[in-house]
Design an enzyme around this catalytic site. Sequence first.
Site, PDB file in Angstrom:
ATOM      1  N   ASN A   1     -31.787 -16.508 -38.309  1.00  0.00           N
ATOM      2  CA  ASN A   1     -31.265 -16.786 -36.975  1.00  0.00           C
ATOM      3  C   ASN A   1     -30.991 -18.277 -36.752  1.00  0.00           C
ATOM      4  OD1 ASN A   1     -30.523 -16.331 -34.347  1.00  0.00           O
ATOM      5  ND2 ASN A   1     -32.505 -15.512 -33.675  1.00  0.00           N
TER       6      ASN A   1
ATOM      7  N   HIS B   1     -40.187  -4.284 -26.051  1.00  0.00           N
ATOM      8  CA  HIS B   1     -40.315  -5.517 -25.269  1.00  0.00           C
ATOM      9  C   HIS B   1     -40.087  -5.238 -23.796  1.00  0.00           C
ATOM     10  CE1 HIS B   1     -39.282  -8.717 -28.526  1.00  0.00           C
ATOM     11  NE2 HIS B   1     -40.097  -7.805 -28.994  1.00  0.00           N
TER      12      HIS B   1
ATOM     13  N   ARG C   1     -44.918  -4.791 -25.474  1.00  0.00           N
ATOM     14  CA  ARG C   1     -45.128  -6.234 -25.363  1.00  0.00           C
ATOM     15  C   ARG C   1     -44.770  -6.671 -23.954  1.00  0.00           C
ATOM     16  NH1 ARG C   1     -42.050 -11.279 -28.491  1.00  0.00           N
ATOM     17  NH2 ARG C   1     -40.677 -11.262 -26.677  1.00  0.00           N
TER      18      ARG C   1
ATOM     19  N   TYR D   1     -39.023 -17.903 -22.591  1.00  0.00           N
ATOM     20  CA  TYR D   1     -38.745 -17.057 -23.753  1.00  0.00           C
ATOM     21  C   TYR D   1     -39.291 -15.646 -23.527  1.00  0.00           C
ATOM     22  CZ  TYR D   1     -43.625 -17.064 -24.967  1.00  0.00           C
ATOM     23  OH  TYR D   1     -44.960 -16.869 -24.922  1.00  0.00           O
TER      24      TYR D   1
ATOM     25  N   ASP E   1     -46.850 -12.387 -26.813  1.00  0.00           N
ATOM     26  CA  ASP E   1     -46.418 -13.404 -27.782  1.00  0.00           C
ATOM     27  C   ASP E   1     -46.509 -14.780 -27.115  1.00  0.00           C
ATOM     28  OD1 ASP E   1     -45.141 -14.930 -29.698  1.00  0.00           O
ATOM     29  OD2 ASP E   1     -43.366 -13.636 -29.850  1.00  0.00           O
TER      30      ASP E   1
ATOM     31  N   HIS F   1     -45.719 -17.525 -28.771  1.00  0.00           N
ATOM     32  CA  HIS F   1     -44.576 -18.238 -29.344  1.00  0.00           C
ATOM     33  C   HIS F   1     -44.876 -19.665 -29.785  1.00  0.00           C
ATOM     34  CE1 HIS F   1     -40.231 -18.006 -30.050  1.00  0.00           C
ATOM     35  NE2 HIS F   1     -40.383 -16.720 -29.813  1.00  0.00           N
TER      36      HIS F   1
ATOM     37  N   GLU G   1     -49.964 -12.858 -30.216  1.00  0.00           N
ATOM     38  CA  GLU G   1     -49.113 -13.279 -31.336  1.00  0.00           C
ATOM     39  C   GLU G   1     -48.813 -14.768 -31.316  1.00  0.00           C
ATOM     40  OE1 GLU G   1     -45.568 -10.923 -31.347  1.00  0.00           O
ATOM     41  OE2 GLU G   1     -44.378 -12.469 -32.335  1.00  0.00           O
TER      42      GLU G   1
ATOM     43  N   GLU H   1     -44.207 -14.543 -38.269  1.00  0.00           N
ATOM     44  CA  GLU H   1     -42.770 -14.227 -38.256  1.00  0.00           C
ATOM     45  C   GLU H   1     -41.930 -15.344 -38.852  1.00  0.00           C
ATOM     46  OE1 GLU H   1     -42.302 -13.506 -33.942  1.00  0.00           O
ATOM     47  OE2 GLU H   1     -40.965 -15.221 -33.898  1.00  0.00           O
TER      48      GLU H   1
ATOM     49  N   ARG I   1     -47.137 -10.659 -39.770  1.00  0.00           N
ATOM     50  CA  ARG I   1     -45.900 -10.464 -39.001  1.00  0.00           C
ATOM     51  C   ARG I   1     -44.606 -10.575 -39.809  1.00  0.00           C
ATOM     52  NH1 ARG I   1     -44.058  -8.660 -34.910  1.00  0.00           N
ATOM     53  NH2 ARG I   1     -43.078 -10.482 -33.960  1.00  0.00           N
TER      54      ARG I   1
ATOM     55  N   HIS J   1     -42.225  -8.068 -37.992  1.00  0.00           N
ATOM     56  CA  HIS J   1     -41.263  -8.658 -37.069  1.00  0.00           C
ATOM     57  C   HIS J   1     -39.992  -7.794 -37.021  1.00  0.00           C
ATOM     58  CE1 HIS J   1     -38.963 -12.660 -36.031  1.00  0.00           C
ATOM     59  NE2 HIS J   1     -39.397 -12.067 -34.940  1.00  0.00           N
TER      60      HIS J   1
ATOM     61  N   ASP K   1     -32.457 -10.091 -34.610  1.00  0.00           N
ATOM     62  CA  ASP K   1     -31.874 -10.924 -35.665  1.00  0.00           C
ATOM     63  C   ASP K   1     -32.314 -10.489 -37.064  1.00  0.00           C
ATOM     64  OD1 ASP K   1     -33.913 -12.593 -33.890  1.00  0.00           O
ATOM     65  OD2 ASP K   1     -34.319 -13.132 -35.956  1.00  0.00           O
TER      66      ASP K   1
ATOM     67  N   GLU L   1     -42.515  -3.848 -34.749  1.00  0.00           N
ATOM     68  CA  GLU L   1     -41.736  -4.294 -33.588  1.00  0.00           C
ATOM     69  C   GLU L   1     -40.362  -3.623 -33.624  1.00  0.00           C
ATOM     70  OE1 GLU L   1     -40.894  -8.485 -33.572  1.00  0.00           O
ATOM     71  OE2 GLU L   1     -40.386  -8.513 -31.445  1.00  0.00           O
TER      72      GLU L   1
ATOM     73  N   TRP M   1     -40.621 -24.235 -29.655  1.00  0.00           N
ATOM     74  CA  TRP M   1     -39.991 -23.200 -28.828  1.00  0.00           C
ATOM     75  C   TRP M   1     -40.634 -21.853 -29.063  1.00  0.00           C
ATOM     76  CZ3 TRP M   1     -37.103 -18.677 -29.889  1.00  0.00           C
ATOM     77  CH2 TRP M   1     -36.679 -18.005 -28.725  1.00  0.00           C
TER      78      TRP M   1
HETATM   79  O1  LIG Z   1     -41.682 -11.820 -31.700  1.00  0.00           O
HETATM   80  C1  LIG Z   1     -40.483 -11.918 -31.475  1.00  0.00           C
HETATM   81  O2  LIG Z   1     -39.733 -10.954 -31.583  1.00  0.00           O
HETATM   82  C2  LIG Z   1     -39.904 -13.243 -31.042  1.00  0.00           C
HETATM   83  O3  LIG Z   1     -40.814 -14.244 -31.375  1.00  0.00           O
HETATM   84  C3  LIG Z   1     -38.550 -13.511 -31.635  1.00  0.00           C
HETATM   85  O4  LIG Z   1     -38.569 -13.282 -32.975  1.00  0.00           O
HETATM   86  C4  LIG Z   1     -38.095 -14.923 -31.457  1.00  0.00           C
HETATM   87  O5  LIG Z   1     -37.953 -15.136 -30.109  1.00  0.00           O
HETATM   88  C5  LIG Z   1     -36.806 -15.211 -32.193  1.00  0.00           C
HETATM   89  O6  LIG Z   1     -35.827 -14.256 -31.916  1.00  0.00           O
HETATM   90 MG   LIG Z   2     -42.761 -13.498 -31.913  1.00  0.00          MG
END
Ligand SMILES: O=C(O)[C@@H](O)[C@H](O)[C@H](O)CO
Ligand SMILES: [Mg+2]
Length: 416
Positions: free
Chosen positions: A37, A122, A147, A159, A224, A226, A250, A276, A297, A326, A330, A353, A416
């Site tokens: 991505n 999600h 989630r 996010y 998550d 992040h 996560e 991830e 992940r 994960h 993407d 996921e 991020w």
């Molecule tokens: O756990 C998740 O799916 C997120 O962390 C996404 O992979 C991330 O925002 C990038 O697309």
């Molecule tokens: Mg994630």
Amino acid sequence: MLIEKAEVLVASPGRNFVTLRITTSDGVTGLGDATLNGRELAVAAYLREHVVPLLIGRDAQRIEDTWQYLYRGAYWRRGPVTMASIAAVDTALWDIKAKVAGLPLYQLLGGRSREGLLVYGHASGAELPELFDSIREHLEEGYRAIRIQTGIPGLPSVYGVASSANAATGSAEGTDERYDYEPARRNAVPVEETWDTRAYLRHIPGVFEAVRNEFGPELPLLHDAHHRLTPIQAAKLGKSLEPYDLFWLEDVTPAENQDALRLVRQHTTTPLAIGEVFNTIWDYKTLIEDQLIDYVRSPVTHAGGITGLKRIFDYASVYQIKSGVHGPTDVSPVGLAAAIHLGLAIPNFGIQEYMRHAPATHDVFHTTYSFEGGLLNASEEPGLGVSYDDEAAAARPYEAAYLPVNRLLDGSMHDW
Ligand SMILES: O=C(O)[C@@H](O)[C@H](O)[C@H](O)CO
Ligand SMILES: [Mg+2]
């Protein structure tokens, strides 16, 4: 059976994907996902310039040898670009081997260990009512684990929250405005977001309390963080969420320093998932051996393919650590199909996921996997069970898109 052709296919059906298609001298084709991505073209170039020329004429059946050839043979080890490239080759060769055998891929990986893969979806909302609607919608669609991400008071967009991501320009086409979260925006440069860890830590426990009060104690809930917290902040969050019995928490902290998770672990019994953005077994070594996490992940796409990820899962199984692959949009349907076959076979499956691709994505990737009663399942079609529509792909060329970047309130760059 020799590799005769390997094509790097780049297209943007809903979002950008990089796919490798290998064709053998007998005319059998296999697909592998190489999507990274926001850095898609780097992988496409690595494949085109440095991998495809080495593949032509190799024995298509020698999967492990090809893996070692590309990993050791590069001299420069690891890294997401290299490992996504190796993943695509590896997955395509497994697809071919299974097609030649006339079997769905999971049969070659040891056969079925379960009826299907438990997935999580999600749910999100800027505010609680919208979050509750999103949870209800997921439950109606059959999801058995969810989630939870929400807006944070004082922050314009956060996010994981569909409505706030889509409020910015260039959200992925074909996604549900309210509930489908797609963070990569079609911009020449990344969108900048703002973050405030103290506001986040104050807000989140109340969100989980409200969700438990509304939906009861049974529903498995995930969250998550992040990569945004320091170890001690992560420890605090884990402790504060213990009353709400999370399935997992996560990516609490960036894990270049694997030992950071030790401090978190010492303070909380909330289960931890990470990886991830990892790409090899070495990224997990301390985490697995010292039992600092509960779920791995990595997806097939970013961890060296089925061969690379299966090795990580086998290692994790020694320590009762499970898979939690994960599955954002993407990771292409090819990468998801590979995860489904692997997840059906391994002994230490945990959860998968499942974000659902936009309809436009399925115009190019014709899939045969199913989602029923909260479980993902492979079809009985030989191989991965995914085909690629060149015509549909040609109508949707690559378009620059990036994940956002993050700054603290004072303008400092943050994770991020
Ligand atoms: O756990 C998740 O799916 C997120 O962390 C996404 O992979 C991330 O925002 C990038 O697309
Ligand atoms: Mg994630």
